[in-house]
Design a protein around this motif. Sequence first.
Motif, short mmCIF file in Angstrom:
data_model
loop_
_atom_site.label_atom_id
_atom_site.label_comp_id
_atom_site.label_asym_id
_atom_site.label_seq_id
_atom_site.Cartn_x
_atom_site.Cartn_y
_atom_site.Cartn_z
N GLN A 1 20.90 20.21 14.07
CA GLN A 1 20.33 21.09 13.05
C GLN A 1 18.82 20.95 13.00
OE1 GLN A 1 22.39 20.80 9.32
NE2 GLN A 1 20.97 22.20 8.28
N LEU A 2 18.35 19.73 13.13
CA LEU A 2 16.91 19.51 13.06
C LEU A 2 16.16 20.14 14.24
CD1 LEU A 2 16.87 15.82 11.83
CD2 LEU A 2 16.10 17.83 10.57
N ILE A 3 16.78 20.12 15.40
CA ILE A 3 16.09 20.72 16.54
C ILE A 3 16.57 22.14 16.80
CG2 ILE A 3 15.64 18.50 17.64
CD1 ILE A 3 17.87 18.97 19.54
N MET A 4 17.36 22.66 15.89
CA MET A 4 17.79 24.06 15.93
C MET A 4 18.54 24.43 17.20
SD MET A 4 14.53 25.98 14.24
CE MET A 4 13.75 25.39 12.73
N ARG A 5 19.46 23.59 17.54
CA ARG A 5 20.32 23.92 18.67
C ARG A 5 21.77 23.90 18.19
NH1 ARG A 5 16.34 22.95 20.70
NH2 ARG A 5 15.39 22.81 22.75
N VAL B 1 20.99 15.61 6.66
CA VAL B 1 19.90 16.35 7.25
C VAL B 1 18.65 16.41 6.38
CG1 VAL B 1 19.40 18.38 8.61
CG2 VAL B 1 21.73 17.87 7.97
N LEU C 1 11.33 12.34 10.05
CA LEU C 1 11.16 12.80 11.43
C LEU C 1 10.35 11.81 12.27
CD1 LEU C 1 10.60 16.57 10.83
CD2 LEU C 1 12.63 15.41 11.69
N PHE D 1 6.14 18.92 17.82
CA PHE D 1 7.46 19.11 17.22
C PHE D 1 7.53 20.38 16.38
CE2 PHE D 1 10.32 18.64 13.61
CZ PHE D 1 11.51 18.54 14.29
N SER E 1 9.72 23.78 17.22
CA SER E 1 10.77 24.23 16.32
C SER E 1 10.47 25.60 15.74
CB SER E 1 10.95 23.23 15.18
OG SER E 1 11.16 21.95 15.69
N ILE F 1 11.10 28.31 18.16
CA ILE F 1 12.50 28.71 18.25
C ILE F 1 12.87 29.66 17.12
CG2 ILE F 1 14.87 27.89 18.15
CD1 ILE F 1 13.97 25.30 19.40
N ARG G 1 13.89 33.70 17.49
CA ARG G 1 15.17 34.24 17.06
C ARG G 1 14.98 35.33 16.03
NH1 ARG G 1 18.16 28.53 16.38
NH2 ARG G 1 18.31 28.03 18.60
#
Lengths: 164, 164
Positions: free
Chosen positions: A75-79, B13, B18, B27, B31, B34, B38
Amino acid sequence: MPVKKNKGPPYPVETVGLDVLEDTLSFYIRSINIALSRDLDERLEGLDVARGTGKITTLLLVDSHPGIRPSVIAQLIMRDRSAMGRLVDQMIDHDLITRRNAPDDGRAQELHITKKGADLARKVRKIATKQSSDFFAGVPEKDQKRLLDILRRVYRRTAGLDQQ
Amino acid sequence: MPVKKNKGPPYPVETVGLDVLEDTLSFYIRSINIALSRDLDERLEGLDVARGTGKITTLLLVDSHPGIRPSVIAQLIMRDRSAMGRLVDQMIDHDLITRRNAPDDGRAQELHITKKGADLARKVRKIATKQSSDFFAGVPEKDQKRLLDILRRVYRRTAGLDQQ
DNA sequence: TACTTTTAGTGGACAAACGCAACTATTCTG
DNA sequence: CAGAATAGTTGCGTTTGTCCACTAAAAGTA
């Protein structure tokens, strides 16, 4: 409307206006992301953690949160979970982390760092920090903080980490 | 060291620190990139320009710089020429741009926008701008400008657009 | 002018990465 | 207990991009 000289590209790179993109988050983020990733890859040369596609985050998280679960990292790295699973596989192959079943939840797993992983994590922390400050060269300290603050806020909201 | 409750992930989460990444450009950039991609894909739904991997930049650049060369764009979006070539192929297939040989340089090509491409460019400009301001929601105007300034500077240096 | 080097673009091979969907096993809800 | 939600795995397909070799043209050099 640039006047075309006798030779050379009609729109030389240095002077091309970026149109709307000039004021757009996505363009810079995307470009800087590419640059940052390549640069990071170079700096990580031979360090068993090439292609920073989440490996770095995973490594550091597992190191600082023993027992953390794959799905949390995902979830943290959005995968998605399947990508995460494969990432974990790789890192286990490289002997950076270990995977065991969670004692209290039959569905879940716990990730733990190995000796080798911990050593690497130490190096990576230095490198990541160094890279960040290198890229910020020339930007006043205060602005750096400000920028990171903003990015952090955007990130947390985006990743759904803040309230709802 | 969080105390493990009876159930639920040991490191939920929302509360996972981090580590070093908390203060690291790469980082957040990765993120947010991404997320941004999307989101942009959604907004471009069905618009013939899906997957913003440079298509958008190319479209806008060709629109605002008639006759621009593939290699110039390639440099701006940080891709190699072969990738760029394929990108151009795609866009020609979609009837967004045209390619012709440069009259003054037998090696080079000039790209031009089509009617359809120009229409799309207009829409895309709106969308890209809108997205940027949406992501900035809650961030004071002044900070937005500041952030874009910094990113611009970093980008230009990185892409080798400044001096040297 | 002949040479060498650089630049622009093309095409193939190859690999890595990611998302989706389907499936199992567990746990939670009521 | 039935049904829904969660964690993880696997296969599949697609996309994307890099590397490399090759052609053609232009620029640099002597």
